[in-house]
Scaffold this motif. Structure first.
Motif, PDB file in Angstrom:
ATOM      1  N   UNK A 218       0.812  -1.209   0.000  1.00  0.00           N
ATOM      2  CA  UNK A 218       0.000   0.000   0.000  1.00  0.00           C
ATOM      3  C   UNK A 218       0.848   1.262   0.000  1.00  0.00           C
ATOM      4  N   UNK A 219       2.072   1.156   0.486  1.00  0.00           N
ATOM      5  CA  UNK A 219       2.960   2.310   0.579  1.00  0.00           C
ATOM      6  C   UNK A 219       4.379   1.792   0.727  1.00  0.00           C
ATOM      7  N   UNK A 220       5.356   2.635   0.425  1.00  0.00           N
ATOM      8  CA  UNK A 220       6.759   2.277   0.638  1.00  0.00           C
ATOM      9  C   UNK A 220       7.342   2.979   1.865  1.00  0.00           C
ATOM     10  N   UNK A 221       6.511   3.688   2.600  1.00  0.00           N
ATOM     11  CA  UNK A 221       6.972   4.412   3.794  1.00  0.00           C
ATOM     12  C   UNK A 221       6.793   3.553   5.041  1.00  0.00           C
ATOM     13  N   UNK A 222       7.807   3.522   5.893  1.00  0.00           N
ATOM     14  CA  UNK A 222       7.745   2.707   7.105  1.00  0.00           C
ATOM     15  C   UNK A 222       6.642   3.157   8.057  1.00  0.00           C
ATOM     16  N   UNK A 223       6.247   4.422   7.981  1.00  0.00           N
ATOM     17  CA  UNK A 223       5.272   4.936   8.944  1.00  0.00           C
ATOM     18  C   UNK A 223       3.832   4.818   8.443  1.00  0.00           C
ATOM     19  N   UNK A 224       3.625   4.257   7.259  1.00  0.00           N
ATOM     20  CA  UNK A 224       2.270   4.094   6.731  1.00  0.00           C
ATOM     21  C   UNK A 224       1.716   2.719   7.092  1.00  0.00           C
ATOM     22  N   UNK A 225       0.503   2.700   7.605  1.00  0.00           N
ATOM     23  CA  UNK A 225      -0.129   1.473   8.085  1.00  0.00           C
ATOM     24  C   UNK A 225      -1.429   1.220   7.328  1.00  0.00           C
ATOM     25  N   UNK A 226      -1.879  -0.019   7.391  1.00  0.00           N
ATOM     26  CA  UNK A 226      -3.140  -0.405   6.758  1.00  0.00           C
ATOM     27  C   UNK A 226      -3.960  -1.232   7.740  1.00  0.00           C
ATOM     28  N   UNK A 227      -5.264  -1.169   7.588  1.00  0.00           N
ATOM     29  CA  UNK A 227      -6.161  -1.958   8.428  1.00  0.00           C
ATOM     30  C   UNK A 227      -7.227  -2.610   7.554  1.00  0.00           C
ATOM     31  N   UNK A 228      -7.610  -3.811   7.929  1.00  0.00           N
ATOM     32  CA  UNK A 228      -8.716  -4.504   7.260  1.00  0.00           C
ATOM     33  C   UNK A 228      -9.726  -4.900   8.329  1.00  0.00           C
ATOM     34  N   UNK A 229     -10.948  -4.461   8.149  1.00  0.00           N
ATOM     35  CA  UNK A 229     -12.054  -4.813   9.051  1.00  0.00           C
ATOM     36  C   UNK A 229     -12.966  -5.759   8.280  1.00  0.00           C
ATOM     37  N   UNK A 230     -13.004  -7.026   8.697  1.00  0.00           N
ATOM     38  CA  UNK A 230     -13.750  -8.046   7.960  1.00  0.00           C
ATOM     39  C   UNK A 230     -15.244  -7.987   8.305  1.00  0.00           C
ATOM     40  N   UNK A 231     -16.074  -8.042   7.271  1.00  0.00           N
ATOM     41  CA  UNK A 231     -17.513  -8.174   7.469  1.00  0.00           C
ATOM     42  C   UNK A 231     -17.970  -9.609   7.247  1.00  0.00           C
ATOM     43  N   UNK A 232     -17.102 -10.436   6.649  1.00  0.00           N
ATOM     44  CA  UNK A 232     -17.429 -11.836   6.374  1.00  0.00           C
ATOM     45  C   UNK A 232     -16.579 -12.760   7.232  1.00  0.00           C
ATOM     46  N   UNK A 233     -16.956 -14.041   7.224  1.00  0.00           N
ATOM     47  CA  UNK A 233     -16.128 -14.999   7.948  1.00  0.00           C
ATOM     48  C   UNK A 233     -15.096 -15.607   7.007  1.00  0.00           C
ATOM     49  N   UNK A 234     -14.357 -16.607   7.498  1.00  0.00           N
ATOM     50  CA  UNK A 234     -13.187 -17.092   6.776  1.00  0.00           C
ATOM     51  C   UNK A 234     -13.511 -17.902   5.533  1.00  0.00           C
ATOM     52  N   UNK A 235     -14.780 -18.297   5.351  1.00  0.00           N
ATOM     53  CA  UNK A 235     -15.119 -19.039   4.118  1.00  0.00           C
ATOM     54  C   UNK A 235     -14.935 -18.158   2.882  1.00  0.00           C
ATOM     55  N   UNK A 236     -14.914 -16.830   3.087  1.00  0.00           N
ATOM     56  CA  UNK A 236     -14.686 -15.910   1.970  1.00  0.00           C
ATOM     57  C   UNK A 236     -13.268 -15.347   1.990  1.00  0.00           C
ATOM     58  N   UNK A 237     -12.442 -15.847   2.903  1.00  0.00           N
ATOM     59  CA  UNK A 237     -11.026 -15.549   2.846  1.00  0.00           C
ATOM     60  C   UNK A 237     -10.551 -14.459   3.777  1.00  0.00           C
ATOM     61  N   UNK A 238      -9.376 -14.700   4.384  1.00  0.00           N
ATOM     62  CA  UNK A 238      -8.719 -13.718   5.227  1.00  0.00           C
ATOM     63  C   UNK A 238      -7.656 -12.965   4.453  1.00  0.00           C
ATOM     64  N   UNK A 239      -6.483 -12.811   5.067  1.00  0.00           N
ATOM     65  CA  UNK A 239      -5.396 -12.056   4.452  1.00  0.00           C
ATOM     66  C   UNK A 239      -4.103 -12.850   4.546  1.00  0.00           C
ATOM     67  N   UNK A 240      -3.375 -12.951   3.433  1.00  0.00           N
ATOM     68  CA  UNK A 240      -2.072 -13.604   3.386  1.00  0.00           C
ATOM     69  C   UNK A 240      -0.983 -12.545   3.219  1.00  0.00           C
ATOM     70  N   UNK A 241       0.181 -12.828   3.813  1.00  0.00           N
ATOM     71  CA  UNK A 241       1.351 -11.960   3.676  1.00  0.00           C
ATOM     72  C   UNK A 241       2.446 -12.732   2.949  1.00  0.00           C
TER      73      UNK A 241
END
Length: 233
Positions: free
Chosen positions: A116-139
């Protein structure tokens, strides 16, 4: 829709072989069902691409009260061990997001994990409305570097990475959901309704789009989340 749950649960997990933390907040909002209803009946979703990003779907900016609630959460996290860096922050955008592009509609760069950014101080958040059958997040880690996170000093690496993705476009099958020849999956977070996760925006990551996801914004099986971006100042 925008009141913090007094019984929320906070934990942090370290991504293996790195100093990167992922914060996990469960039962974030008190009236979560109102948020789901807003998503299903009131939000106005703009066509894919109109937000100026490569997000593979439709988005609508969240109302102001959600920004205030996220600010309150960050202030709470600042009181946690290892959370001091949340004390000063600035929220850029909170997007209500639905994945609506099918795998065959993706361009080559949408088949790879992204940052999402190349800056160390930039953060991201994901707030899920669905459960895991529709997928979480991989790194992921790009196999062309030993580093987990990317920076402005890695432009040559990034150009090489994107070029390799484009060269192998014919063999890339839609959304990335696991390790492949170019990327190693190093960490995963499961989705849960009303779970919010926070991580550094310069780490390669991707939504895990499962076979159960339907790409119609009106479907109950559309993958829906709130994607927020903020900087630590």
């Amino acid at each position: 829709m925008s009141v913090i749950n007094s019984k929320l649960q906070i934990q942090s997990r370290q991504i293996p072989h790195s100093n990167q933390l992922v914060w996990i907040i469960d039962d974030f909002l008190e009236d979560f069902e109102s948020l789901v209803d807003y998503s299903n009946t009131k939000a106005y979703f703009n066509p894919a691409g109109t937000d100026g990003t490569l997000f593979p779907g439709m988005r609508d900016e969240m109302p102001t009260p959600y920004y205030s609630t996220l600010t309150a959460l960050l202030e709470l996290l600042a009181q946690q061990p290892q959370g001091e860096h949340f004390q000063q922050h600035k929220i850029a955008k909170c997007w209500l997001s639905k994945v609506t592009l099918s795998p065959v509609q993706l361009n080559a760069t949408q088949t790879m994990p992204h940052f999402d950014s190349l800056a160390d101080h930039d953060m991201a958040a994901v707030h899920y409305l669905n459960d895991n059958q529709l997928g979480g997040t991989h790194f992921y880690r790009y196999r062309g570097t030993d580093k987990l996170h990317l920076s402005v000093n890695d432009k040559d690496v990034i150009l090489k990475m994107v070029d390799e993705v484009k060269q192998t476009a014919a063999s890339r099958n839609g959304y990335i959901n696991d390790s492949d020849t170019l990327f190693e999956k190093v960490f995963s977070i499961e989705a849960k309704p009303n779970r919010l996760i926070i991580y550094s925006g310069n780490i390669l990551h991707s939504a895990n789009i499962t076979d159960q996801v339907e790409f119609d914004k009106k479907s109950h099986n559309s993958r829906t989340s709130i994607n927020s971006f903020f900087s630590l100042t």
